[in-house]
Design a protein around this motif. Structure first.
Motif, PDB file in Angstrom:
ATOM      1  N   ALA A 162       0.841  -1.191   0.000  1.00  0.00           N
ATOM      2  CA  ALA A 162       0.000   0.000   0.000  1.00  0.00           C
ATOM      3  C   ALA A 162       0.877   1.243   0.000  1.00  0.00           C
ATOM      4  CB  ALA A 162      -0.911  -0.016   1.236  1.00  0.00           C
ATOM      5  N   PRO A 163       0.383   2.346  -0.540  1.00  0.00           N
ATOM      6  CA  PRO A 163       1.182   3.578  -0.550  1.00  0.00           C
ATOM      7  C   PRO A 163       1.632   3.955   0.855  1.00  0.00           C
ATOM      8  CG  PRO A 163      -0.803   3.815  -1.901  1.00  0.00           C
ATOM      9  CD  PRO A 163      -0.939   2.510  -1.165  1.00  0.00           C
ATOM     10  N   GLN A 164       2.901   4.345   0.967  1.00  0.00           N
ATOM     11  CA  GLN A 164       3.437   4.738   2.273  1.00  0.00           C
ATOM     12  C   GLN A 164       2.969   6.141   2.637  1.00  0.00           C
ATOM     13  OE1 GLN A 164       7.701   4.093   1.341  1.00  0.00           O
ATOM     14  NE2 GLN A 164       7.724   2.896   3.213  1.00  0.00           N
ATOM     15  N   PRO A 165       2.748   6.372   3.926  1.00  0.00           N
ATOM     16  CA  PRO A 165       2.502   7.751   4.354  1.00  0.00           C
ATOM     17  C   PRO A 165       3.694   8.635   4.012  1.00  0.00           C
ATOM     18  CG  PRO A 165       1.985   6.180   6.096  1.00  0.00           C
ATOM     19  CD  PRO A 165       2.704   5.422   5.016  1.00  0.00           C
ATOM     20  N   ALA A 166       3.450   9.891   3.798  1.00  0.00           N
ATOM     21  CA  ALA A 166       4.505  10.814   3.369  1.00  0.00           C
ATOM     22  C   ALA A 166       5.681  10.813   4.341  1.00  0.00           C
ATOM     23  CB  ALA A 166       3.933  12.219   3.222  1.00  0.00           C
ATOM     24  N   VAL A 167       5.410  10.731   5.659  1.00  0.00           N
ATOM     25  CA  VAL A 167       6.494  10.795   6.633  1.00  0.00           C
ATOM     26  C   VAL A 167       7.420   9.590   6.496  1.00  0.00           C
ATOM     27  CG1 VAL A 167       5.209   9.637   8.482  1.00  0.00           C
ATOM     28  CG2 VAL A 167       7.064  11.212   9.052  1.00  0.00           C
ATOM     29  N   ASP A 168       6.861   8.414   6.169  1.00  0.00           N
ATOM     30  CA  ASP A 168       7.702   7.232   5.997  1.00  0.00           C
ATOM     31  C   ASP A 168       8.610   7.383   4.787  1.00  0.00           C
ATOM     32  OD1 ASP A 168       6.516   6.162   8.184  1.00  0.00           O
ATOM     33  OD2 ASP A 168       5.286   4.698   7.104  1.00  0.00           O
ATOM     34  N   ILE A 169       8.083   7.987   3.738  1.00  0.00           N
ATOM     35  CA  ILE A 169       8.893   8.216   2.544  1.00  0.00           C
ATOM     36  C   ILE A 169      10.045   9.169   2.865  1.00  0.00           C
ATOM     37  CG2 ILE A 169       8.884   9.176   0.205  1.00  0.00           C
ATOM     38  CD1 ILE A 169       5.984   8.251  -0.043  1.00  0.00           C
ATOM     39  N   LEU A 170       9.754  10.212   3.617  1.00  0.00           N
ATOM     40  CA  LEU A 170      10.790  11.166   3.993  1.00  0.00           C
ATOM     41  C   LEU A 170      11.856  10.509   4.859  1.00  0.00           C
ATOM     42  CD1 LEU A 170       8.618  14.318   4.769  1.00  0.00           C
ATOM     43  CD2 LEU A 170      10.166  13.990   2.829  1.00  0.00           C
ATOM     44  N   MET A 171      11.449   9.683   5.809  1.00  0.00           N
ATOM     45  CA  MET A 171      12.403   8.986   6.667  1.00  0.00           C
ATOM     46  C   MET A 171      13.308   8.067   5.852  1.00  0.00           C
ATOM     47  SD  MET A 171       9.842   8.112   9.847  1.00  0.00           S
ATOM     48  CE  MET A 171      10.997   7.030  10.685  1.00  0.00           C
ATOM     49  N   ALA A 172      12.698   7.336   4.920  1.00  0.00           N
ATOM     50  CA  ALA A 172      13.485   6.428   4.072  1.00  0.00           C
ATOM     51  C   ALA A 172      14.486   7.207   3.232  1.00  0.00           C
ATOM     52  CB  ALA A 172      12.551   5.616   3.179  1.00  0.00           C
ATOM     53  N   ASP A 173      14.068   8.385   2.728  1.00  0.00           N
ATOM     54  CA  ASP A 173      14.970   9.205   1.913  1.00  0.00           C
ATOM     55  C   ASP A 173      16.149   9.716   2.733  1.00  0.00           C
ATOM     56  OD1 ASP A 173      15.342  12.431   0.958  1.00  0.00           O
ATOM     57  OD2 ASP A 173      15.530  10.889  -0.585  1.00  0.00           O
ATOM     58  N   ILE A 174      15.887  10.136   3.972  1.00  0.00           N
ATOM     59  CA  ILE A 174      16.961  10.628   4.844  1.00  0.00           C
ATOM     60  C   ILE A 174      17.966   9.523   5.120  1.00  0.00           C
ATOM     61  CG2 ILE A 174      17.475  11.392   7.203  1.00  0.00           C
ATOM     62  CD1 ILE A 174      14.835  12.969   7.110  1.00  0.00           C
ATOM     63  N   ILE A 175      17.490   8.334   5.435  1.00  0.00           N
ATOM     64  CA  ILE A 175      18.379   7.211   5.745  1.00  0.00           C
ATOM     65  C   ILE A 175      19.176   6.808   4.511  1.00  0.00           C
ATOM     66  CG2 ILE A 175      18.434   4.772   6.379  1.00  0.00           C
ATOM     67  CD1 ILE A 175      16.025   5.370   8.215  1.00  0.00           C
ATOM     68  N   GLU A 176      18.513   6.739   3.355  1.00  0.00           N
ATOM     69  CA  GLU A 176      19.210   6.361   2.116  1.00  0.00           C
ATOM     70  C   GLU A 176      20.301   7.365   1.787  1.00  0.00           C
ATOM     71  OE1 GLU A 176      16.625   6.048  -1.222  1.00  0.00           O
ATOM     72  OE2 GLU A 176      18.233   5.605  -2.638  1.00  0.00           O
TER      73      GLU A 176
END
Length: 239
Positions: A162-176
């Motif tokens: 399912a589509p991720q909430p925006a905050v999860d996408i941001l967290m993943a981007d920061i970690i990557e």
């Protein structure tokens, strides 16, 4: 940073003779080591009395793109060994040789090198020679990554998430981004590099978000208590 100052007191005849003998021995050592360590490892000998043309012996110079006669400033960027040489010359007399082991440098074309250096002092305590080793492990890291992918079983087919909430996408981007800056897979990182990654995550605000610590811990393959310890280390260094 300026080049190390070569304006040290000229050695007397006995000291000069001793220096020459050591330099001849180190030249032979460079040749021997260069034949043993392999094509990916550079071995270089510097004469610190002539920083403008410090490289007097070199094997596998293609690693850093240098040759005999180059200046000490021609080395890889962010070289801890060079900083130590500069400090040693500035400090003058001291007892014993200086060993700088297992530090990271970066070539001018962006490749990461694992390095180690020894600064040699004469009987008067003056630094006069430096023997440095720079290993380019990028090929080995790429091979390891390829082998890891080959031996890792493929993931079972699952329905599209399912589509991720925006905050999860941001967290993943920061970690990557934090991991990408270090230029190596997480399974090859040491503790210092993981602390650097956590510091980048902290600067981008990851740990102000609920679940940030747990997400970072999972990405770096450590416990959340380890993340808290890393943050404590970062705060103590900043203080």
């Amino acid at each position: 940073m300026n080049a190390p100052d070569s304006s040290t007191i000229a050695p007397d005849a006995d000291t000069a003779q001793q220096r020459d003998a050591v330099m001849r021995a180190l030249r032979a050592t460079v040749t021997m080591m260069g034949n043993m360590v392999g094509h990916h490892t550079e071995v270089v000998l510097h004469d610190l009395s002539q920083p403008q043309h410090s490289i007097v012996e070199l094997c596998n110079g293609h690693v850093s793109g240098r040759s005999v006669g180059n200046a000490i400033l021609s080395g890889p960027g962010g070289d801890l060994g060079f900083d130590k040489i500069h400090s040693a010359i500035a400090a003058g007399n001291s007892h014993g040789h200086d060993v700088i082991g297992h530090y990271q440098t970066v070539t001018r074309d962006g490749r990461s090198l694992r390095a180690a250096s020894v600064i040699y002092r004469d009987a008067c305590g003056q630094p006069f020679a430096a023997l440095c080793i720079n290993a380019d492990l990028s090929g080995l890291q790429a091979a390891l990554s390829c082998l890891t992918q080959l031996i890792t079983p493929p993931a079972a087919s699952t329905p599209a998430p399912a589509p991720q909430p925006a905050v999860d996408i941001l967290m993943a981007d920061i970690i990557e981004d934090a991991v990408r800056r270090l230029g190596k897979p997480v399974n090859l990182m040491n503790k210092r590099e993981k602390i650097q990654a956590v510091q980048t995550m902290q600067q981008r605000g990851l740990f102000t978000v609920k679940g940030g610590v747990e997400t970072a811990a999972a990405a770096l393959a450590v416990s959340r208590y380890t993340i808290y310890n890393y943050l404590d280390d970062i705060r103590s260094q900043a203080g």
